[in-house]
Motif scaffolding. Structure first.
Motif, PDB file in Angstrom:
ATOM      1  N   VAL A 307       0.525  -1.515   0.138  1.00 30.03           N
ATOM      2  CA  VAL A 307      -0.037  -0.003   0.078  1.00 30.03           C
ATOM      3  C   VAL A 307       0.823   0.873   0.227  1.00 30.03           C
ATOM      4  O   VAL A 307       0.186   2.387  -0.862  1.00 30.03           O
ATOM      5  N   LYS A 308       1.914   1.351   1.021  1.00 27.91           N
ATOM      6  CA  LYS A 308       2.579   2.189   1.077  1.00 27.91           C
ATOM      7  C   LYS A 308       3.255   2.181  -0.275  1.00 27.91           C
ATOM      8  O   LYS A 308       3.519   3.940  -0.323  1.00 27.91           O
ATOM      9  N   ALA A 309       4.093   1.426  -1.061  1.00 24.29           N
ATOM     10  CA  ALA A 309       4.326   1.718  -1.749  1.00 24.29           C
ATOM     11  C   ALA A 309       3.596   2.321  -3.164  1.00 24.29           C
ATOM     12  O   ALA A 309       3.916   3.085  -4.051  1.00 24.29           O
ATOM     13  N   TYR A 310       2.799   2.172  -3.328  1.00 27.15           N
ATOM     14  CA  TYR A 310       1.898   2.322  -4.022  1.00 27.15           C
ATOM     15  C   TYR A 310       1.536   4.058  -3.683  1.00 27.15           C
ATOM     16  O   TYR A 310       1.415   4.709  -5.300  1.00 27.15           O
ATOM     17  N   GLU A 311       1.195   4.425  -2.830  1.00 32.47           N
ATOM     18  CA  GLU A 311       0.882   5.635  -2.292  1.00 32.47           C
ATOM     19  C   GLU A 311       2.880   6.763  -2.503  1.00 32.47           C
ATOM     20  O   GLU A 311       2.527   7.708  -3.406  1.00 32.47           O
ATOM     21  N   ASP A 312       2.968   5.947  -2.768  1.00 33.00           N
ATOM     22  CA  ASP A 312       4.460   7.052  -2.404  1.00 33.00           C
ATOM     23  C   ASP A 312       4.632   7.315  -4.526  1.00 33.00           C
ATOM     24  O   ASP A 312       5.325   8.513  -5.063  1.00 33.00           O
ATOM     25  N   TYR A 313       4.491   5.796  -4.838  1.00 30.29           N
ATOM     26  CA  TYR A 313       4.630   6.059  -6.654  1.00 30.29           C
ATOM     27  C   TYR A 313       3.469   6.826  -7.230  1.00 30.29           C
ATOM     28  O   TYR A 313       3.496   7.926  -8.066  1.00 30.29           O
TER      29      TYR A 313
END
Length: 324
Positions: A307-313
């Motif tokens: 979830v965090k990786a997608y948010e950062d992306y």
């Protein structure tokens, strides 16, 4: 530097350490400290600042343990996050609030501050909109609140619904009649109900009409009195569907709407009814809007990281402005 924390009962130490000491290993790794159990006390040693933080995390975990909470990786990671943010005192807010007892006798309760605020909103307001990423317990806790309201005779029926919008697949390719085509979409709702009620009780209530699980299209033209109504995957409703659903509300009823605005499966250019409802209804009395975040993810730690990786992306893609 060394900090000492006394432990009153051996079972508390066992709970804090976890199986094969995995909880303490996680703390040692996160704070670069060493923790040993000697003569009824935990001794934490390492760099002064990190040792202080690790000691605070252990105290917070002891608080949870003393209130009967089983300590696992999810609790430890959550407590570490709170300590790093200087919010460890909030941990006391999490203890003791049992929402519902599952069919197997397991107490269901909020596991994070965000989840607790969400449940408080559900209990207090007529309509609650709970928005957040996968794994934050939005649907599961809403179903638990519905089952408890039904057991307490506050409502006569539980109605669970979601829009039959495919995540990249087509309904027409699924075998069977309409009900069996729709069932795969409603599976997460069935799973939560089975967990709370057990398959036998669930079947009995279904046959009596106390429980209804149906696609959103079935709601048109009805007024739903004395019901606890949950609309799941609401990010996939159109504006018209959302307005239609909200106006089904009858006397003695409660609505919970859950969704994840980062997982919209509507055709390109079609506006999400959930996004619009959040803007239109934010100041309406009796309506609560709760935003859960990746800190509230209570599934496997990998879900939180994904979830965090997608948010950062998304943030990077939109020039640092977050998702649109």
């Amino acid at each position: 530097m060394e900090q000492r924390i006394s432990i009153e009962r051996l079972e508390q130490a066992v709970n804090i350490f976890g199986s094969f000491d995995e909880n303490i290993r996680l703390l040692e790794q996160e704070f670069s400290v060493t923790v040993v159990n000697r003569e009824g006390e935990l001794r934490v040693s390492g760099e002064p600042e990190e040792t202080m933080l690790a000691a605070k995390a252990i105290q917070a975990l002891l608080t949870l343990s003393s209130r009967g909470e089983a300590i696992g990786e999810q609790n430890v990671r959550y407590v570490i996050g709170l300590v790093r943010a200087g919010k460890e005192e909030q941990i006391t807010e999490l203890t003791g609030d049992v929402l519902c007892i599952s069919a197997k006798g397991r107490p269901i309760k909020p596991k994070t501050i965000g989840q607790k605020e969400y449940i408080q909103s559900v209990l207090k307001n007529t309509v609650t909109i709970g928005v957040g990423p996968a794994g934050t317990g939005k649907t599961y806790l809403a179903v638990a609140a519905a089952v408890q309201a039904f057991r307490d005779k506050q409502v006569n029926r539980i109605i669970l619904t979601r829009p039959a919008v495919e995540a990249g697949e087509r309904l027409g390719f699924l075998p069977g009649d309409l009900q069996s085509k729709v069932d795969p979409y409603l599976r997460p709702l069935y799973d939560a109900l089975f967990d709370m009620l057990g398959a036998e009780t669930y079947q009995k209530y279904l046959e009596r009409g106390n429980i209804e699980v149906a696609p959103l299209a079935y709601m048109r033209g009805r007024t739903l009195d004395d019901s606890f109504i949950i609309l799941d995957e609401a990010q996939n409703t159109s504006r018209e569907q959302m307005k239609m659903f909200l106006t089904r509300l009858g006397f003695g009823s409660k609505i919970v709407i859950t969704g994840d605005v980062t997982q919209i499966d509507l055709p390109d250019g079609k506006a999400s009814g959930l996004k619009e409802a959040m803007r239109v209804l934010k100041k309406v009395e009796g309506i609560g809007i709760c935003q859960l975040t990746n800190a509230d993810v209570v599934r496997h730690v990998m879900v939180q990281r994904i979830v965090k990786a997608y948010e950062d992306y998304e943030t990077a893609k939109n020039g640092g402005k977050g998702r649109k």
